[in-house]
Design an enzyme around this catalytic site. Structure first.
Site, PDB file in Angstrom:
ATOM      1  N   ASP A   1      51.213   3.448 -20.413  1.00 37.10           N
ATOM      2  CA  ASP A   1      51.325   2.027 -20.724  1.00 37.10           C
ATOM      3  C   ASP A   1      52.465   1.820 -21.706  1.00 37.10           C
ATOM      4  O   ASP A   1      52.826   2.723 -22.467  1.00 37.10           O
ATOM      5  CB  ASP A   1      50.007   1.508 -21.325  1.00 37.10           C
ATOM      6  CG  ASP A   1      49.825   0.020 -21.124  1.00 37.10           C
ATOM      7  OD1 ASP A   1      50.624  -0.757 -21.701  1.00 37.10           O
ATOM      8  OD2 ASP A   1      48.895  -0.376 -20.400  1.00 37.10           O
TER       9      ASP A   1
ATOM     10  N   TYR B   1      55.050 -13.964  -8.282  1.00 41.93           N
ATOM     11  CA  TYR B   1      53.906 -13.048  -8.332  1.00 41.93           C
ATOM     12  C   TYR B   1      53.427 -12.701  -6.927  1.00 41.93           C
ATOM     13  O   TYR B   1      53.218 -11.521  -6.598  1.00 41.93           O
ATOM     14  CB  TYR B   1      52.775 -13.674  -9.148  1.00 41.93           C
ATOM     15  CG  TYR B   1      51.576 -12.772  -9.315  1.00 41.93           C
ATOM     16  CD1 TYR B   1      51.639 -11.658 -10.150  1.00 41.93           C
ATOM     17  CD2 TYR B   1      50.379 -13.029  -8.652  1.00 41.93           C
ATOM     18  CE1 TYR B   1      50.539 -10.828 -10.309  1.00 41.93           C
ATOM     19  CE2 TYR B   1      49.275 -12.212  -8.812  1.00 41.93           C
ATOM     20  CZ  TYR B   1      49.365 -11.109  -9.639  1.00 41.93           C
ATOM     21  OH  TYR B   1      48.274 -10.278  -9.789  1.00 41.93           O
TER      22      TYR B   1
ATOM     23  N   THR C   1      40.227 -10.592 -16.875  1.00 42.98           N
ATOM     24  CA  THR C   1      41.106  -9.751 -17.684  1.00 42.98           C
ATOM     25  C   THR C   1      42.009 -10.629 -18.535  1.00 42.98           C
ATOM     26  O   THR C   1      42.183 -11.823 -18.284  1.00 42.98           O
ATOM     27  CB  THR C   1      41.995  -8.853 -16.803  1.00 42.98           C
ATOM     28  OG1 THR C   1      42.849  -9.688 -16.002  1.00 42.98           O
ATOM     29  CG2 THR C   1      41.162  -7.951 -15.910  1.00 42.98           C
TER      30      THR C   1
ATOM     31  N   ASP D   1      57.407   2.922 -19.701  1.00 39.49           N
ATOM     32  CA  ASP D   1      57.933   1.670 -19.170  1.00 39.49           C
ATOM     33  C   ASP D   1      58.179   1.915 -17.689  1.00 39.49           C
ATOM     34  O   ASP D   1      59.085   2.668 -17.319  1.00 39.49           O
ATOM     35  CB  ASP D   1      59.230   1.302 -19.890  1.00 39.49           C
ATOM     36  CG  ASP D   1      59.904   0.060 -19.307  1.00 39.49           C
ATOM     37  OD1 ASP D   1      59.429  -0.463 -18.270  1.00 39.49           O
ATOM     38  OD2 ASP D   1      60.932  -0.371 -19.871  1.00 39.49           O
TER      39      ASP D   1
ATOM     40  N   LYS E   1      53.613  -8.968  -5.236  1.00 34.54           N
ATOM     41  CA  LYS E   1      52.396  -8.270  -4.840  1.00 34.54           C
ATOM     42  C   LYS E   1      52.377  -7.979  -3.335  1.00 34.54           C
ATOM     43  O   LYS E   1      51.771  -6.996  -2.892  1.00 34.54           O
ATOM     44  CB  LYS E   1      51.164  -9.079  -5.247  1.00 34.54           C
ATOM     45  CG  LYS E   1      50.889  -9.031  -6.746  1.00 34.54           C
ATOM     46  CD  LYS E   1      50.623  -7.606  -7.217  1.00 34.54           C
ATOM     47  CE  LYS E   1      50.143  -7.549  -8.648  1.00 34.54           C
ATOM     48  NZ  LYS E   1      49.812  -6.162  -9.084  1.00 34.54           N
TER      49      LYS E   1
END
Length: 264
Positions: free
Chosen positions: A36, A154, A189, A62, A158
């Site tokens: 992460d 987005y 989340t 990264d 995806k």
């Protein structure tokens, strides 16, 4: 144990779906690298899981950097001698229509979601081949399968994550390397809520189950694809969305005053 002897990298696993998956993986016997960009949260998550007996460590990574991928994967190989599972989970969210999306925003989302997933996939393939095979799991989205009124970059990114899994599956099946995609719906989340509480609430209500999913509910699907239980699955989609993509639904009142699900 379902992942006994397996070594896994999970990106974006300082929190959310990635952290839930990392915890489940270690409980099932896997050795895990939490990868992460958030060092503070990543180290804390790794420490929490290690305190419960998990074989786990944190690596700052990264996912848009070739150098970081090379160093991160080599660290895993140096520690454990092999690599069996990659979960491409790290992502950037952006909620805006086409006209409202700047070039800089488009490039950022595409770099994290598209390029980052590509780089990780490319980096691990030689190591999985040497290990006799492996499982690559791309966390896409329901947004990678259908269009939505509130997003452009987005959804497009995806969809790229989804199709990359299919290409990888076809190209490396004979090497024993499987690649599948997971398509969560609205999951409770930080990333979803950071985008828009209104979008999160709308997504939660606009599905047959009437609620958001939990990171653990996605994690169990990821665990299945990482395990040998899914050994004949490659190039396919696992949709975990509370029934959203089964059809378009609305709540309607019957003449008897009872709420039922009805097709809109």
């Amino acid at each position: 144990m379902r992942l006994e002897g397996k070594v896994a990298i999970i990106t974006g696993s300082a929190s959310g779906i990635g952290a839930a998956s990392a915890r489940l993986f270690t409980q099932e016997g896997a050795k895990v690298c939490i990868a992460d960009i958030d060092e503070e949260k990543g180290r804390q998550t790794a420490a929490d899981i290690a305190a419960s007996g998990g074989d786990i460590f944190f690596q700052r990574l990264d996912i848009t950097s070739e150098t970081d991928w090379d160093e991160g994967v080599n660290e895993v190989i140096d520690r454990y001698g092999k690599l069996n599972v990659l979960v491409n989970n790290a992502a950037a969210a952006h909620y805006a229509k086409v006209e409202e999306t700047t070039v800089e925003e488009w490039d950022h989302v595409m770099a994290v979601n598209g390029k980052g997933t590509f780089l990780g996939t490319r980096e691990v393939i030689p190591h999985m081949r040497r290990a006799g095979g492996g499982s690559i799991i791309n966390i896409s989205s329901g947004a990678g399968l259908v269009g939505q009124a509130w997003s452009a970059a987005y959804n497009a990114s995806k969809a790229a994550v989804h199709l990359l899994a299919k290409c990888t599956a076809i190209q490396y099946a004979r090497d024993g390397i499987r690649a599948n995609s997971v398509h969560p719906g609205a999951i409770d989340t930080q990333m979803l809520h950071a985008g828009s509480q209104q979008i999160g609430d709308s997504e939660a209500s606009d599905r047959p189950m009437g609620r958001m999913g939990t990171p653990e509910e996605i994690g169990y699907g990821v665990l299945f694809l990482a395990s040998d239980e899914s050994s004949y699955m490659t190039g396919t989609e696992l949709i975990i969305d509370g029934g959203k993509l089964s059809g378009q639904w609305r709540l309607a009142d019957t003449p008897f005053g009872q709420a039922v699900l009805a097709r809109s």
